[in-house]
Design an enzyme around this catalytic site. Sequence first.
Site, PDB file in Angstrom:
ATOM      1  N   ASP A  73       0.807  -1.220   0.000  1.00 50.21           N
ATOM      2  CA  ASP A  73       0.000   0.000   0.000  1.00 50.21           C
ATOM      3  C   ASP A  73       0.842   1.273   0.000  1.00 50.21           C
ATOM      4  O   ASP A  73       0.402   2.316   0.445  1.00 50.21           O
ATOM      5  CB  ASP A  73      -0.930  -0.014   1.225  1.00 50.21           C
ATOM      6  CG  ASP A  73      -2.085   0.958   1.089  1.00 50.21           C
ATOM      7  OD1 ASP A  73      -2.310   1.459  -0.018  1.00 50.21           O
ATOM      8  OD2 ASP A  73      -2.753   1.230   2.101  1.00 50.21           O
ATOM      9  N   GLN A  74       2.069   1.173  -0.476  1.00 48.06           N
ATOM     10  CA  GLN A  74       2.905   2.360  -0.558  1.00 48.06           C
ATOM     11  C   GLN A  74       2.441   3.245  -1.716  1.00 48.06           C
ATOM     12  O   GLN A  74       1.924   2.755  -2.715  1.00 48.06           O
ATOM     13  CB  GLN A  74       4.377   1.979  -0.766  1.00 48.06           C
ATOM     14  CG  GLN A  74       5.073   1.503   0.491  1.00 48.06           C
ATOM     15  CD  GLN A  74       4.793   0.055   0.845  1.00 48.06           C
ATOM     16  OE1 GLN A  74       3.906  -0.554   0.282  1.00 48.06           O
ATOM     17  NE2 GLN A  74       5.568  -0.514   1.753  1.00 48.06           N
TER      18      GLN A  74
END
Length: 228
Positions: A73-74
């Site tokens: 989820d970067q």
Amino acid sequence: AQTIVLEDYLEIRPSRRAVLEKHIREGRILVGPWYVQNDFHLTSGEATVRNLLIGTKIANDFGKCMQVGYAADQFGLCSQLPQILRRFGLDTCIFGRGFARGESQFYWQAEDGSRVLCEHMFAWYNNAQRFSEKPEEALALARMRGKDCAARGKTHNYLLMNGVDHLEAQENLTPIIHSVQPLLEKDEAFFQDTMPEYIERVKEEIKEKNLTLTTYEGEFRDLGACNV
């Protein structure tokens, strides 16, 4: 992919460390390689390296470190991540954001020539977050997601992510998988495994079929990558 949760858990239940270590050694719980979920565009390069240093050490101290560069989820990935991952013995990257080239399986190369095999979770890390208890409906979801993966990937291995950080784990997943088996076609398989196991099957298929994958360079931030 984070190990900080081990510290959080043991602050509440310190007596459970031995049980936790046992499950990690046996591969029933996968931890690492990161300490926390890293934001590659808000921290320094040193912070990214130290994140992996701390995360891999903690994971190994507990029994085993997951050997996949998971970056779910970067908000985009820095261009030198392949080099950093390879320095830690990691040759794969499974990620969710920053790439919109239409392919889900490809190689990513840093400026020094370091290369990793990538799996882009284009439908996010919860593309199969919940299966119905009805076998027909569960299989329909699996086939639909598999069709999406087939349109973008190079192999016949399709990554269906069951779960998401906003939900509890699906406790009835095992009986659902069993109930679907009689409905499968001869060329279909539907089962639960781990990220390391999945990525090894992808590697094996690439090797066996001598598949050609595109190689990209540059950062993955929206369309920030160049085909080479």
